[in-house]
Design an enzyme around this catalytic site. Structure first.
Site, PDB file in Angstrom:
ATOM      1  N   CYS A   1       0.831  -1.207   0.000  1.00  0.00           N
ATOM      2  CA  CYS A   1       0.000   0.000   0.000  1.00  0.00           C
ATOM      3  C   CYS A   1       0.865   1.257   0.000  1.00  0.00           C
ATOM      4  O   CYS A   1       0.458   2.294  -0.533  1.00  0.00           O
ATOM      5  CB  CYS A   1      -0.944  -0.013   1.202  1.00  0.00           C
ATOM      6  SG  CYS A   1      -0.119  -0.163   2.800  1.00  0.00           S
TER       7      CYS A   1
ATOM      8  N   HIS B   1      -1.588   1.120   7.486  1.00  0.00           N
ATOM      9  CA  HIS B   1      -2.074   1.136   6.106  1.00  0.00           C
ATOM     10  C   HIS B   1      -1.973   2.556   5.559  1.00  0.00           C
ATOM     11  O   HIS B   1      -2.318   3.530   6.235  1.00  0.00           O
ATOM     12  CB  HIS B   1      -3.527   0.654   6.056  1.00  0.00           C
ATOM     13  CG  HIS B   1      -4.077   0.528   4.675  1.00  0.00           C
ATOM     14  ND1 HIS B   1      -3.512  -0.291   3.733  1.00  0.00           N
ATOM     15  CD2 HIS B   1      -5.135   1.131   4.074  1.00  0.00           C
ATOM     16  CE1 HIS B   1      -4.204  -0.199   2.611  1.00  0.00           C
ATOM     17  NE2 HIS B   1      -5.190   0.661   2.798  1.00  0.00           N
TER      18      HIS B   1
END
Length: 1054
Positions: free
Chosen positions: A213, A458
């Protein structure tokens, strides 16, 4: 029974029963002409009376209920119930039941025991009569069973029951034809059309390969920068072939631009970078390394805009200025310019971007121990040091240092405090030298790190479209619209803060437009304190990187142009379409091929899905249609038998096999009676449809019943019933024999264990394999009666009638095993010697048992004597040691084996392992060359003024008394002079350490009484052995150490 309503005045007087009713008892005229029972006039004239009339016996309950529903009211029903209970009126047939319907017994099945009894009775009659009637055939094959409706499961005993083969109309099953449509569709695999991009105006996402990510967010930020994207597209194909990373980046950008899929696979680009997709990395470090790599790769291009695009967009310059406070001169290094691609700002204790920039550009004092050495002054003096921004890039990146290092815990921690930043940033006052350039930046992207941990979490990117001013959230494959707000419309992350003399007004008012519509900035208007401005600021607790694009009005020459999102014109809040970027031919061809293959995959999937669903629908309609025609409504015409297993498979699979009735056909080519529970009776119409479509066979009609198999089953049933009855009576005799009762007449021996198991076995129709050897356990190898003293040879006497039954059963098993050549079971041999009550035990076995018993008795006495001679050693107790005694050493492994040997008794007395002789054990303890000990005894400890040897954790030498050693020599063939002598001594540990010699002195009892446990006043307990163990022991340790060193060096070199 029929209830008629009449006025009380019309009631006739009671009269004798009339003649039988007319031929049609169900006609309405007969309802009033049957005065079998009439009620007395006991109701008032204004009410109706209830007249109960008899009916024909074949009247159904439904007929009665239909008449009652139309002729009677609920009040009259209750009145009739009370009257009927009080008068107890009955007549002819059953008149009426006003109680609750007996629906509980609607689907009640007959007990299997009852049906088995009826079946057994029919078979007995067939066997005795030797003939079969049509009624017997119908009852045995269940031909006249009613058509079943509403059963929860399919009934095996009813060939006319087709319930449970398919689920209810709204039901489903976990697999097969009747699985849920959604599950059937999901079994086809993922639908590629779900990945179709909504429109070319909406951006595409990137796949997350595990922990990528951080790379996806940076790649989306670079792609959304139009100048950077077009520069990558303009690189020559030859350069792309030479630079794999640049080539994959161009392909990735081309797919993000023109792919029809909602997300693009980032695996080729990640593979080209040789990144580990399972390891989370820092997005800031990734951006820095990626820009450096792209700068080197693009340097090979001849296209000017592409060659220097990284430097032109992201590179700025700064200088670190150190100024002497005494002479006022700057250091030589202060004049050197350093390039930067982002500014790393502290946020700990700071609340806004302005505060962080002020902290970044603040002046630091160098004094005290941190004084600066001035070359002009020639001494260490106080000075100041600061960072000065010399030139700013068009894309200004700020790295917010949310990760701090904790020195106490030597770990990293994330700062989650709220940090605010403006929508429009004026950097003119931040430069070291005044500039005429309009250094006003608009917020273009925010990189967010979700999570509280530093090494995990994330990354999500919020990026603004340069042309439309529309914000998008890029969360790997998911791309969401945020409107004209970086955190979504209606988000609480935006605040409007009134400030006087603000540099920029981001609203679309005329005053704000007048500030930014010209090529220059009006200084007087900006510095006017009388004008109130509003600055739009945003705040976030997870913002990790901020990207600002410089604002250009660009009337005639700048390369990049960034416009304020708030000043974009929209119509009905709909964002204008994005102007598509034209792709070069070499990239356009690749994208066209990918899009074409993707569309073909979508079409193939849709066609496959349509075919599958149509097939499922047609099969379901076929199954329902055939099963609706399957019941046999008339028994006069022909019907057909079909295998239940095949019928279940046909009704529950999408592609059924050919029709197979071989499992219900006997050797004579007909239908045996034993297969009634494995087949169903089909109508001629249903059979014709199945046979014409699926073929197979064989075709078995309802008249194809096998007489030969039926007669065999009747004979076997009678035989089984006879055997079962006889075995039940024999079981009573066996129970009496085991209890020692009923032992009259001739008696025979059988195994007690076998007979007990035979009694506990369930009574079956035929003998089983376990019934073949009633005397096998009491038969010796010589074929005679085994003595009862032998292990497992317990026997019991049984009557002659029971013995004959058991013997015949065993013989029958052997005979059946020889006749059945096709049996897969192992062959049964008759091993059933006969032993009458006067049979004598085998003399050879008796002699052997006597000898074994004598040997065991002798061995038991020897072991008992050894346990008495060495009581403490046998029990494993600790031996208290004294100082003027002589002891001997033995291996603990030998003592443990000896202890197990002498303590084993009972049936296993002769099975224990015998320890070795003492001479061999002593020889194994000594070195053959030096006659020294190869091991040392366990250390000593003192408790409560007494000395004990420590309990060994491993094998070693244990101390025994001199008396035990002498007895052991007599018992285990040892010579006393070969014993290893041991004496308890102590040595001064200080002298031993100082001189390296052993000062041995005997210990007296008085000295031990004055010393605490494990303390001897600086003296150390030890065991003095003869022969000594030191020389060979040290030599063995040295050899083992050398071996370990050699192994280590060899493994190191390998």
């Amino acid at each position: 029974a029929v209830c008629c309503l009449r006025p009380v005045s019309d009631l006739p007087t009671p009269s004798p029963p009339s003649p039988p009713p007319p031929a049609n008892p169900r006609s309405p005229s007969s309802l009033h002409s049957n005065p079998c029972l009439q009620l007395p006039a006991m109701f008032c004239p204004n009410l109706f009376s209830i007249v109960l009339c008899c009916c024909a016996p074949d009247w159904g309950v439904l007929d009665l209920l239909e008449l009652l529903r139309s002729w009677m009211t609920l009040t009259m029903l209750f009145a009739w119930v009370d009257f009927a209970r009080s008068t107890r009126c009955f007549g002819g047939s059953l008149l009426i039941m006003m109680s609750r319907p007996a629906t509980r017994n609607k689907n009640k099945r007959h007990r299997p025991e009852d049906e088995a009894d009826i079946r057994s009775e029919i078979l007995r009659r067939i066997h005795s009569a030797g003939g079969i009637t049509e009624d017997d055939i119908e009852r045995l094959y269940n031909l006249r069973k009613t058509i079943c409706q509403g059963c929860r499961v399919n009934t095996r005993e009813n060939p006319n029951c087709f319930c449970g083969l398919i689920p209810p109309p709204n039901g489903s099953r976990k697999c097969g034809l009747w699985q849920k449509m959604s599950e059937i569709v999901s079994s086809l695999g993922p639908d590629p059309s779900k990945d179709l991009r909504d429109s070319q105006d909406s951006p595409a996402g990137l796949t997350n390969l595990g922990a990528t990510c951080y790379a996806n967010s940076i790649l989306q930020f670079l792609y959304m920068n139009r100048a950077f994207r077009e520069s990558i597209f303009s690189v020559e194909p030859d350069v792309l072939k030479q630079q794999p990373v640049l080539d994959q980046l161009a392909r990735l950008f081309a797919q993000l631009c023109a792919s029809k899929m909602a997300f693009v696979d980032s695996a080729p680009f990640i593979k080209a970078l040789e990144l580990d997709n399972g390891v989370q990395q820092d997005s800031h470090e990734f951006l820095t390394l990626l820009l450096s790599l792209l700068e080197r790769c693009l340097s090979h291009s001849e296209v000017h805009t592409a060659k220097t695009v990284v430097q032109d967009l992201f590179r700025g310059s700064m200088s670190h200025v150190t100024r002497c406070s005494k002479c006022g001169q700057d250091s030589e290094a202060s004049s050197k310019l350093e390039d930067f691609y982002e500014l790393e700002l502290n946020i700990k204790g700071l609340k806004s971007l302005d505060d962080s920039l002020a902290d970044y550009l603040s002046v630091e004092a160098l004094d005290g121990d941190n004084q600066y050495y001035c070359e002009s002054c020639g001494i260490r003096v106080d000075a100041t040091r600061c960072i000065k921004l010399c030139a700013l890039p068009p894309v200004l990146n700020f790295q917010l240092k949310r990760c701090v290092f904790l020195q106490k815990t030597t770990t990293k921690k994330k700062i989650t405090s709220t940090f605010s930043f403006p929508q429009v940033l004026d950097m003119r006052q931040r430069l070291a030298q005044p500039s005429d350039s309009q250094l006003v930046y608009d917020l273009s992207a925010v990189l967010v790190h979700k999570g509280t941990a530093v090494n995990s979490g994330h990354y999500v990117a919020h990026i603004k479209d340069e042309l439309t001013g529309h914000w998008w959230e890029f969360d790997d494959e998911q791309v969401s619209s945020l409107g004209h707000h970086p955190f979504g419309e209606g988000s609480s992350s935006a605040d409007r803060m009134p400030e006087k003399g603000a540099a920029v007004n981001s609203s679309c008012t005329e005053g704000a437009i007048s500030v930014f519509t010209d090529n220059h900035v009006n200084p007087e208007q900006l510095r006017s304190p009388s004008v109130d401005r509003h600055v739009v600021t945003y705040s976030s607790t997870d913002a990790y990187m901020l990207m600002y694009n410089i604002r250009h009005s660009n009337p005639g020459g700048d390369k990049s142009s960034v416009y304020s999102a708030d000043c974009m014109e929209t119509k009905d809040d709909v964002v204008r379409p994005n102007v598509s970027t034209s792709l070069p031919s070499h990239l356009s061809e690749v994208i066209e091929e990918l899009n074409a293959s993707y569309l073909v995959a979508c079409e193939n999937y849709n066609e496959k899905k349509g075919r599958e669903l149509n097939t499922i629908t047609e099969r379901r309609e076929e199954v329902r249609s055939v099963l609706s025609e399957a019941p046999v409504l008339s028994f006069e015409g022909p019907s057909f038998w079909i295998s239940t297993d095949w019928l279940r498979q046909w009704a529950d699979t999408v592609a059924p096999p050919i029709l197979d009735n071989s499992s219900i056909k006997c050797l004579h080519g007909k239908v045996p009676v034993l297969k009634v529970g494995s087949m169903k009776q089909l109508s001629s119409e249903a059979w014709t449809r199945l046979y014409s479509k699926y073929g197979g066979g064989p075709c078995l009609q309802n008249s194809d019943y096998c007489i030969d198999c039926l007669l065999d089953v009747a004979r076997e049933t009678v035989s089984a019933n006879s055997y079962r009855d006889t075995r039940a009576s024999m079981k009573e005799l066996a129970d009496a024999a085991l209890a020692g009762k009923g032992l009259d007449g001739s008696l025979y021996y059988v195994s007690r264990t076998w007979l007990q198991q035979w009694v506990r076995r369930k009574i079956s129709d035929y003998p089983c394999e376990a019934d073949a050897e009633p005397t096998a356990l009491i038969t010796c190898p010589h074929g005679q009666l085994m003595p009862e003293q032998a292990a497992g040879a317990k026997r019991v006497l049984i009557p002659e009638v029971l013995w004959l039954f058991l013997y015949e059963s065993a013989s029958l098993l052997v005979a059946q095993g020889k006749e059945d050549d096709h049996s897969t079971k192992p062959e049964v041999h008759l091993n059933c010697p006969t032993f009458p009550s006067d049979a004598e035990a085998c003399p050879e076995c008796s002699i052997e048992l006597t000898e074994v018993a004598c040997l065991e008795d002798t061995l038991r006495e020897v072991k008992l004597k050894q346990r008495q001679n060495h009581e403490k050693l046998a029990l494993g107790k600790s031996l208290p040691l004294s100082f003027d005694s002589k002891y001997y050493l033995l291996p603990t492994s030998w003592l443990s084996k000896w202890r197990n040997y002498v303590n084993t008794s009972g049936k296993n007395i002769s099975s224990s392992v015998k320890p070795e002789s003492l001479d061999a054990v002593i020889d194994s303890l000594l070195c053959g060359k030096h006659s020294r000990l190869l091991d040392r005894p366990h250390s000593l400890t003192s408790k409560r003024g007494m000395i004990f040897q420590k309990t060994p954790a491993t094998d070693g030498l244990a101390i025994i008394t001199e008396n035990d050693w002498k007895i052991f020599c007599e018992e285990w063939h040892g010579r006393q002079e070969k014993g290893i002598v041991a004496e308890i001594r102590f040595r001064d540990s200080l002298e031993c350490n100082a001189h390296g010699s052993r000062q041995e002195q005997p210990i007296t009892e008085d000295q031990m009484c004055d010393v605490a446990d494990d303390q001897l006043g600086g003296r150390e307990l030890f065991i003095d052995t003869s022969p000594e163990e030191f020389i060979c022991l040290l030599k063995r340790r040295r050899i083992s150490s050398e071996l370990r060193v050699d192994v280590f060096l060899s493994s190191k070199s390998a």
